[in-house]
Scaffold this active site. Sequence first.
Site, mmCIF file in Angstrom:
data_model
loop_
_atom_site.group_PDB
_atom_site.id
_atom_site.type_symbol
_atom_site.label_atom_id
_atom_site.label_comp_id
_atom_site.label_asym_id
_atom_site.label_seq_id
_atom_site.Cartn_x
_atom_site.Cartn_y
_atom_site.Cartn_z
ATOM 1 N N LYS A 33 -14.991 7.803 119.319
ATOM 2 C CA LYS A 33 -14.783 8.427 118.006
ATOM 3 C C LYS A 33 -16.101 8.323 117.142
ATOM 4 C CE LYS A 33 -12.574 6.281 114.190
ATOM 5 N NZ LYS A 33 -13.593 6.682 113.009
ATOM 6 N N ASP A 60 -14.462 12.354 113.707
ATOM 7 C CA ASP A 60 -13.472 11.931 112.684
ATOM 8 C C ASP A 60 -14.382 12.194 111.278
ATOM 9 O OD1 ASP A 60 -11.819 10.629 111.055
ATOM 10 O OD2 ASP A 60 -12.709 8.779 111.583
ATOM 11 N N LYS A 62 -12.667 14.161 108.935
ATOM 12 C CA LYS A 62 -11.412 14.148 107.604
ATOM 13 C C LYS A 62 -11.843 15.427 106.637
ATOM 14 C CE LYS A 62 -10.412 9.295 108.213
ATOM 15 N NZ LYS A 62 -11.414 8.638 108.581
ATOM 16 N N ASP A 65 -11.000 20.891 101.989
ATOM 17 C CA ASP A 65 -11.647 21.734 101.125
ATOM 18 C C ASP A 65 -10.650 23.139 101.101
ATOM 19 O OD1 ASP A 65 -13.535 23.258 99.523
ATOM 20 O OD2 ASP A 65 -15.163 22.073 100.445
ATOM 21 N N THR A 120 -4.894 4.498 104.883
ATOM 22 C CA THR A 120 -4.336 3.041 105.061
ATOM 23 C C THR A 120 -4.918 2.394 103.660
ATOM 24 O OG1 THR A 120 -5.813 2.424 106.871
ATOM 25 C CG2 THR A 120 -3.400 3.106 107.529
ATOM 26 N N ARG A 212 -14.217 -2.631 115.764
ATOM 27 C CA ARG A 212 -14.814 -3.991 115.990
ATOM 28 C C ARG A 212 -14.430 -4.942 117.043
ATOM 29 N NH1 ARG A 212 -14.126 -4.356 109.825
ATOM 30 N NH2 ARG A 212 -12.497 -3.008 110.565
HETATM 31 O O1 C5P Z 1 -13.080 -1.616 113.362
HETATM 32 P P1 C5P Z 1 -11.794 -1.213 113.452
HETATM 33 O O2 C5P Z 1 -11.024 -1.181 114.909
HETATM 34 O O3 C5P Z 1 -10.868 -1.392 112.318
HETATM 35 O O4 C5P Z 1 -12.258 0.591 113.169
HETATM 36 C C1 C5P Z 1 -11.179 1.361 113.032
HETATM 37 C C2 C5P Z 1 -11.624 2.923 112.936
HETATM 38 O O5 C5P Z 1 -10.595 3.663 112.493
HETATM 39 C C3 C5P Z 1 -12.847 2.946 111.795
HETATM 40 O O6 C5P Z 1 -13.755 3.601 112.542
HETATM 41 C C4 C5P Z 1 -11.992 3.283 110.775
HETATM 42 O O7 C5P Z 1 -12.888 4.133 109.794
HETATM 43 C C5 C5P Z 1 -10.786 4.331 111.276
HETATM 44 N N1 C5P Z 1 -9.620 4.396 110.454
HETATM 45 C C6 C5P Z 1 -8.903 3.475 109.958
HETATM 46 N N2 C5P Z 1 -7.749 3.854 109.437
HETATM 47 C C7 C5P Z 1 -7.433 4.989 109.058
HETATM 48 C C8 C5P Z 1 -8.287 6.160 109.468
HETATM 49 C C9 C5P Z 1 -9.391 6.004 110.252
HETATM 50 O O8 C5P Z 1 -9.290 2.320 110.434
HETATM 51 N N3 C5P Z 1 -6.355 5.164 108.402
#
Ligand code: C5P
Length: 233
Positions: A33, A60, A62, A65, A120, A212
């Site tokens: 992603k 990603d 998002k 517009d 979220t 992460r």
């Molecule tokens: O590091 P981690 O596992 O928390 O990364 C989650 C990824 O998913 C990040 O790139 C974050 O921006 C994305 N994301 C999220 N929650 C959302 C939409 C996207 O954590 N509702």
Amino acid sequence: MTKDVIIALDFPTKEETLRFLDRFPAGEKPFVKIGMELFYAGGPETVREIKARGHKIFLDLKLHDIPNTVKRAMSVLSGLDVDMVNLHAAGGSAMMKAALEGLTRPDGTRPLLIAVTQLTSTDAAALKNELLISASMAETVLSYAKNAAVSGLDGVVCSPLEAALVKERCGKAFCTVTPGVRFAGGDVGDQKRVMTPEKAGRSGCDCIVMGRPITQAKDPVEAYRQAVREFLG
Ligand code: C5P
């Protein structure tokens, strides 16, 4: 949609991203992603380079517009040959339908298009007091998901805790792509509602997005393989 683990490449530069991908053996090409940070830093060139290495890409960005602007932007993204893109369902069905038109290539193919329902990071208080939405969070998420399905989209980004409900409301074929996944006993970071890959696999999630727990692991390749093993069961 084939179930898969998607690695969130949340790195500040193309160089750092490619160094990370170089850790994987030549034949192993995880679905990745690319979000705003890397796209705004590295641009379309980074997307093309990662695609040329053989990875599937979820871009990603998002989008949100007016319909015509989103349609034209989607047409540009479609030309990058990515596999999945997204937008905010809050832009409404006219915007979502225009996005689908823009994405569709002359040969009729297109990347998958999924919608963000409510971020979220938005909690119940912000929904009510700032967005002035009086319906509950669950009702809002499900209603936005339904709008996306009726507009012809392929699925939504949602919490793994909502995946089963979304499937129930929008049909089994409607994809759920879920961040907020953590290994048992792992560091939760800023994610509030989390689930393990194994449980996500049993909860109706088609794809999980993990950043992460994989990118910051001592051995990212092994962490990725563990996520795949747990998720696919
Ligand atoms: O590091 P981690 O596992 O928390 O990364 C989650 C990824 O998913 C990040 O790139 C974050 O921006 C994305 N994301 C999220 N929650 C959302 C939409 C996207 O954590 N509702």
